[in-house]
Design an enzyme around this catalytic site. Structure first.
Site, PDB file in Angstrom:
ATOM      1  N   GLU A   5       0.848  -1.186   0.000  1.00 23.26           N
ATOM      2  CA  GLU A   5       0.000   0.000   0.000  1.00 23.26           C
ATOM      3  C   GLU A   5       0.885   1.238   0.000  1.00 23.26           C
ATOM      4  OE1 GLU A   5      -3.519  -0.414   2.131  1.00 23.26           O
ATOM      5  OE2 GLU A   5      -4.260   1.549   1.550  1.00 23.26           O
ATOM      6  N   GLU A  19      -2.683   0.430  13.349  1.00 20.31           N
ATOM      7  CA  GLU A  19      -3.734   0.945  12.470  1.00 20.31           C
ATOM      8  C   GLU A  19      -5.099   0.870  13.140  1.00 20.31           C
ATOM      9  OE1 GLU A  19      -4.086  -1.347   8.874  1.00 20.31           O
ATOM     10  OE2 GLU A  19      -5.253   0.219   7.883  1.00 20.31           O
TER      11      GLU A  19
HETATM   12  C1  BGC Z   1      -5.333   2.977   4.514  1.00 18.86           C
HETATM   13  C2  BGC Z   1      -5.760   4.119   5.370  1.00 18.86           C
HETATM   14  C3  BGC Z   1      -6.673   4.992   4.617  1.00 18.86           C
HETATM   15  C4  BGC Z   1      -7.860   4.146   4.305  1.00 18.86           C
HETATM   16  C5  BGC Z   1      -8.955   4.859   3.630  1.00 18.86           C
HETATM   17  C6  BGC Z   1      -6.533   2.192   4.137  1.00 18.86           C
HETATM   18  O1  BGC Z   1      -6.234   1.137   3.324  1.00 18.86           O
HETATM   19  O2  BGC Z   1      -4.365   2.213   5.100  1.00 18.86           O
HETATM   20  O3  BGC Z   1      -5.027   4.513   6.366  1.00 18.86           O
HETATM   21  O4  BGC Z   1      -6.951   6.213   5.142  1.00 18.86           O
HETATM   22  O5  BGC Z   1      -7.518   2.994   3.579  1.00 18.86           O
HETATM   23  O6  BGC Z   1     -10.065   4.491   4.207  1.00 18.86           O
END
Ligand code: BGC
Length: 889
Positions: A481, A745
Site C-alpha cells: 500500500e 492501524e
Molecule cells: C489505509 C488508510 C486509509 C484508508 C482509507 C486504508 O487502506 O491504510 O489509512 O486512510 O484505507 O479508508
C-alpha cells in the site's frame, strides 16, 4: 561597525526554512533567523541583511547582491529576498544583524549561504538515458542499470556541481565513491508533471586528470510496484536517469558533462530491487570499479537516450532527502526451526538491514534470504500475512570469497523481525544492523512525563513518523500500500509538526496534491494519485485545505496559501455546487467516514457536513491572512449556514444527536456546530458515551484526534487524562502493554482474546492514532501558537491525572519554547521559556492567584511578567521573552 552592547543576537540562519540549501529553483527565497538573548523581555526593533556574491565581499560587509539597509521591523521569518535578480547556479552568501529595544545593533551573524539550481529549462543540456533490459522474474521486475561515463579534466577545478534525477530511483557515484547520502532519490512525485532534481556539491570528489561518473538506476515508484492492486509500470516501463555535471575551473572557464547517447550501460549484481518486493543481489556478478576511471567498459552497451519533455517540471525538492538517520542493533536472535533464524530488532522500524557474514565457510552462490515482518505468530514464526502481496524479501547470493557485506539499494521494509534462512551455520547477533530511513527532517520536539507508558506512547508516535515520512506521508510502510493517503496526512500533520520541522516536507506533498487535482476541482484520496482514487472522500480530499491551514498555524506560512488558493477554492466549489441544502450528502465518493472506529453507527453525512464547516472556517482564516477579505466573509458565512443546516437536521432540542456515538458528539463540539446553550449538555452526552464503555474510547480516525481536546475544553480534563492513561482494551495503553513500539492501524490490531486481527488490513505502523501527540504537547504541556507561526505563544499547561510532572519543548521558527509542570510538596511549579522577540500568555490553574510567585518575587512583580486577570480558575499573565519559574499553591 561592530557593537557588543546589544542584548540580542541573530543565529540559526535559514533560507526557505533549510540550512545552507543548494539547488533552489525559487529565485525569491525567504530568509529567516532566530533571535537569541540571555535577558528577559527582549525584542528586535530592526534588522539589516547583507547578501554578497562572494564570501570575501560578505566579510567586508559589502552587500553586493543585496543590502537591505536598516529595516525597522520585528520580522525574523519569511523575509523575502529583495536584492538584485538571481540567476541559475548563483551562490549567495549572507548574514544579518539586528537591533534591540534600546536601538543597539548586534554583531553580524555567522555567514550562511544558498545556491540557486537550474531554474531555466534551457539550462539543461542532458538527455534522459536508460537501457532496455530483460525481466527475468515472475513479477516482471527489472535488473538495476549501471551507467557510466569517463571524462578528463585538464585544469584545477574551483567548483563542481552535479544535478541529477531519475524516472525511477538512482544513486550517483564519482571516481568510485558514492555522491551524497540521499536514499531512494528523487522520491515519489507524479513523474508526468514534476520531477525533483538533487543538487550535489562534488568539488571534493573530482580531480584534475581522469574521472568517471557512475549512475545506478532502479525502478522505484516509477515502474516498480505501488499501491495495493498489484500495479507496476504505472508511470512508464523503462526507468531513465538525467545528469549534468558542471565544472568551474580555477581560471573561471566552465565545462559540462551531461547524460547523452555517448554513455554506456550494463546490468550487474542487482537482479531486481523493488520497493515492495525487495531486492535480489548476486554478488558473483559484481563489476568492481564500474564507477571509477580506468574500468574496461568495452563490452557495455550504448544507452537509449531520450530528450526532455518540456511539460515535465524539473524542480528542487522543498525539503531534505531521505537518508539513513540511525542504526539499530538487534536485541535477540532465535533459532525458530532448523536453519531459520529470527532476529528481533527490538523496534518496529522502517528501512532495511545490513547483513555481514564471515565468508570462509560459505560456498559461492549460497542464497541467503531475509524476510521482514512486524510481529510473530504465536509459535514464533514470522507473520507476513499482513504484508499482503508485498514480499519484503531481500536475497543475497554470496561470492564466497571471505567477509561479505550486503545492503539493498532501492527497496524499503517496515519490520521489527527479520527471518534469515539459507546461511549454513549460526549467525551472531551483530550479523544484522538495522538502517532506519526517512526524510531527514530536523527534530523539533521533546516530551516527557512521570507516566512511563505515556513516554513510550510519545516514542511510538515518533517512530510512526520516522517510518511513514518516506518521500510522501504514507499510511503504512510495510504492506502493498504505502500510499499518500490524504486523510491520514491531515490527521497527523499537527502532531508531526511538533516532532520535526515538516514544513518543507508537506510543501512538497501539497504540490503532489495539486498535481493530482482533477479539472473539476476534486482532490484525491491519495497523492500522488493512482487511478481509482481520483476523487477524495470527506476528511480525505479536505486535506488539501487542512494541511495548508495547519502549516499556516504552525509556521505562519502565507506563500503556501497563495500558491494553492485557487485550487482550494475549486475544491470548495466542487462540494458546494452539488449540496445546495448545506448538508454534505453528495460527492462523498469512497466515504470512509470514521474509519476503523470500534463504535459503528456514526452518520457518515453528519461527519462529512462537520468537515465541510471545518474547512469553510479554515478557508475564511486563510483568505483573511492573504488579504482576501471578501472571500473571508463569504467562507465565514458559509460555515454559519452549514452550522444552521446541521443543527436543524441532526441536533435534538436537548443536545442529543441521534446516533449517540462518541464521534458524533466530538464532531459537533469540535466544529462548533451546536447552539451555545446545548454545548455542555452535548459534552455530558459524550462523557456518558465513554462511561457506557467503562471509560474507553471507541472512535476511529476522525473521532480520535479531537476527542481529548473536546473533553478538555468542556471541563472534562479528568476524563481525557483517564483515556490517555487507560491500559485496558481499547486504548493507547493497551497497545503498549501488548508490546507496541509504533502506532497500530486499529485498536484491535491484536487483542489477547482474538490474537492478530484479520491480515486483510492490519498494519502495526500507521500514524493516525498517534494524533494524540498533539494533545500531549498542546494540553498536557500546554504549548500553543497564540498567533500563527508562534510569534505569540499561548502557554496553557494542564496538570492532570496522577502524573507528578510533564514537560515539553518545541523549537519553533522563532526559537525554543518550553513548558513544564512539576507537582511539589505544597505547590505546583511551572517552568516556561519564551523565545526572544516573542511574547507569551501563560495560564496557571490555581485557587489562590495571590500566592503565585516567580523566582523570589510575587509573580506580578517579576521582570517580564504582567498580570492580566483571574478567570475560571486560571491566573493569566503576559510574559516577555525569557525563562521563568512560577510556583502556585
Ligand atoms: C489505509 C488508510 C486509509 C484508508 C482509507 C486504508 O487502506 O491504510 O489509512 O486512510 O484505507 O479508508
Amino acid at each position: 561597525m561592530t557593537s557588543t552592547e546589544a542584548t540580542i543576537n541573530p543565529a540559526g540562519l535559514t533560507c526557505e526554512h533549510l540550512y545552507d540549501p543548494i539547488g533552489l529553483t525559487t529565485i525569491r527565497p525567504r530568509l529567516g533567523w532566530i533571535v537569541e538573548s540571555d535577558r528577559r523581555a527582549q525584542t528586535q526593533t530592526a534588522y539589516q541583511i547583507l547578501v554578497a556574491e562572494s564570501p570575501e565581499d560578505l566579510a567586508n560587509d559589502a552587500g553586493t547582491l543585496w543590502d537591505s539597509g536598516q529595516v525597522p521591523s520585528d520580522q525574523t521569518v519569511d523575509v523575502v529576498y529583495a536584492g538584485r535578480p538571481l540567476h541559475s547556479r548563483q551562490r549567495c552568501y549572507w548574514k544579518v544583524r539586528v537591533w534591540d529595544g534600546q536601538n543597539q545593533p548586534s554583531d553580524y551573524s555567522e555567514p550562511a549561504m544558498w545556491q540557486i539550481g537550474l531554474v531555466d529549462p534551457e539550462d539543461w543540456q542532458a538527455d534522459w538515458i536508460g537501457l532496455e533490459t530483460e525481466t527475468t522474474t515472475d513479477l516482471e521486475m527489472k535488473p538495476a542499470v549501471f551507467l557510466r561515463k569517463a571524462f578528463a579534466l585538464d585544469a584545477p577545478v574551483a567548483r563542481a556541481t552535479l544535478y541529477a534525477t531519475a524516472k525511477g530511483v538512482y544513486r550517483p557515484y564519482l571516481n568510485g565513491e558514492r555522491v551524497g547520502r540521499a536514499e531512494l532519490a528523487p522520491g515519489w512525485t507524479d513523474y508526468h508533471h514534476r520531477i525533483q532534481v538533487q543538487t550535489y556539491d562534488v568539488t571534493a570528489q573530482v580531480q584534475e586528470g581522469e574521472n568517471a561518473l557512475g549512475l545506478l538506476l532502479g525502478e522505484g515508484w516509477y515502474s516498480g510496484y505501488i499501491g495495493f492492486r498489484g500495479t507496476h509500470n504505472y508511470y512508464g516501463d523503462r526507468p531513465a536517469v538525467l545528469g549534468q555535471l558542471e565544472i568551474v575551473y580555477e581560471d573561471g572557464t566552465t565545462e559540462r558533462l551531461v547524460t547523452d547517447e555517448t554513455w554506456t550501460a550494463e546490468v550487474g549484481p542487482i537482479r531486481y530491487s523493488d520497493i515492495q518486493q525487495g531486492e535480489r543481489y548476486d554478488a558473483r556478478l559484481e563489476m568492481p570499479g564500474w564507477n571509477a576511471p580506468g574500468f574496461d567498459d568495452q563490452d557495455w552497451t550504448s544507452v537509449l537516450a531520450q530528450s526532455r519533455d518540456p511539460d515535465v517540471a524539473l524542480v528542487s525538492p522543498p525539503g531534505p532527502p531521505m537518508r539513513v538517520t540511525r542504526e539499530i542493533t538487534p536485541v535477540s536472535v532465535t533459532e525458530q526451526a532448523p536453519g531459520v533464524a529470527i532476529f528481533d530488532m527490538g523496534q518496529n522500524m522502517v528501512g532495511w538491514v545490513q547483513l555481514r557474514i564471515e565468508g570462509e565457510d560459505v560456498e559461492p552462490g549460497t542464497e541467503i534470504r531475509l524476510r521482514h515482518g512486524e510481529v510473530l505468530e504465536p509459535d514464533g514464526r514470522l507473520h507476513t500475512a499482513n504484508l499482503r502481496s508485498a514480499r519484503a524479501t531481500d536475497t543475497y547470493v554470496t561470492k564466497g570469497e571471505g567477509d561479505e557485506v550486503f545492503e539493498p539499494h532501492f527497496t524499503y521494509h517496515g519490520f521489527r523481525y527479520v527471518e534469515v534462512t539459507g546461511y549454513p551455520g549460526e549467525l551472531p547477533l551483530d550479523a544484522l544492523i538495522g538502517r532506519v530511513v526517512h526524510n531527514d527532517m530536523p527534530h523539533t520536539g521533546t516530551f516527557e512525563c512521570s507516566n512511563a507508558m505515556v513516554n513510550q506512547l510519545w516514542e511510538n508516535i515518533l517512530w510512526g513518523q520516522r517510518g511513514n515520512f518516506v518521500s510522501i506521508p504514507t499510511d503504512c510502510p510495510q504492506r502493498d500500500e504505502r500510499l499518500g493517503w490524504t486523510g491520514d496526512a491531515q490527521i497527523f500533520c499537527r502532531t508531526a509538526s511538533f516532532n520535526m520541522n515538516v514544513l518543507p516536507f508537506f510543501t512538497k506533498w501539497l504540490d503532489d496534491m495539486s498535481d493530482a487535482q482533477t479539472p473539476d476541482g476534486a482532490f484525491p484520496d491519495v497523492a500522488p494519485r493512482i487511478e481509482g482514487m481520483n476523487k477524495g472522500a470527506p476528511a480525505w480530499g479536505d486535506a488539501a485545505i487542512i494541511v495548508p491551514w495547519t502549516l499556516y498555524q504552525v509556521y505562519g506560512d502565507t506563500r503556501l496559501i497563495e500558491t494553492h488558493y485557487e485550487s482550494m477554492q475549486a475544491w470548495m466549489r466542487y462540494i458546494q455546487e452539488v449540496n445546495p441544502l448545506y448538508l454534505r450528502t453528495q460527492r462523498l465518493h469512497n466515504n470512509y467516514s470514521d474509519w476503523v472506529a470500534l463504535e459503528k453507527g456514526s452518520s457518515a453525512e453528519q461527519i462529512a457536513t462537520a468537515y465541510w464547516a471545518k474547512i469553510a472556517r479554515m478557508m475564511a482564516e486563510m483568505a483573511e491572512a492573504i488579504g482576501r477579505t471578501l472571500d473571508a466573509q463569504r467562507y465565514g458565512a458559509l460555515a454559519e449556514t452549514i452550522k444552521q443546516a446541521y443543527i436543524t437536521a441532526y441536533v435534538n432540542p436537548d443536545g442529543e444527536i441521534e446516533t449517540h456515538t462518541q464521534t458524533a458528539y466530538v464532531m459537533a463540539l469540535d466544529n462548533d456546530l451546536l447552539p451555545e446553550t446545548l454545548r455542555s449538555a452535548a459534552a455530558d452526552n459524550l462523557v456518558e458515551a465513554i462511561e457506557r464503555r467503562q471509560g474507553h474510547l471507541a472512535t476511529g480516525f476522525l473521532g480520535t484526534p479531537p476527542l481529548c481536546f473536546v473533553l478538555t475544553e468542556y471541563g472534562h480534563l479528568d476524563v481525557a487524562y483517564a483515556l490517555l492513561t487507560q491500559e485496558t482494551y481499547p486504548s493507547w495503553g493497551y497497545m503498549i502493554k501488548n508490546g507496541a513500539t509504533t502506532m497500530w492501524e486499529r485498536w484491535n490490531a491484536y487483542t489477547r482474546e482474538t490474537g492478530i486481527h484479520d491480515p486483510g488490513m492490519n498494519s502495526f505502523n500507521h500514524y493516525a492514532y498517534g494524533s494524540i501527540g498533539e494533545w500531549l504537547y498542546r494540553v498536557v504541556a500546554g504549548i500553543n501558537a497564540g498567533e500563527p507561526g508562534y510569534r505569540h505563544v499561548a502557554l496553557r499547561p494542564r496538570p492532570g491525572g496522577d502524573m507528578t510532572y510533564a514537560e515539553a519543548s518545541y523549537t519553533s521558527s522563532h526559537g525554543l519554547i518550553r513548558s513544564g509542570w512539576y507537582r511539589e510538596e505544597n505547590v505546583t511549579r511551572f517552568d516556561v521559556t519564551v523565545p526572544a522577540n516573542t511574547t507569551a500568555t501563560l495560564e496557571i490553574p490555581t485557587d489562590d492567584p495571590d500566592s503565585i510567585r516567580e523566582g523570589d518575587f510575587p509573580a506580578d512583580e517579576a521582570e517580564g511578567v504582567t498580570w492580566i486577570k483571574y478567570e475560571n480558575g486560571f491566573a493569566v499573565y503576559h510574559l516577555g521573552s525569557g525563562t521563568y519559574s512560577f510556583t502556585a499553591p
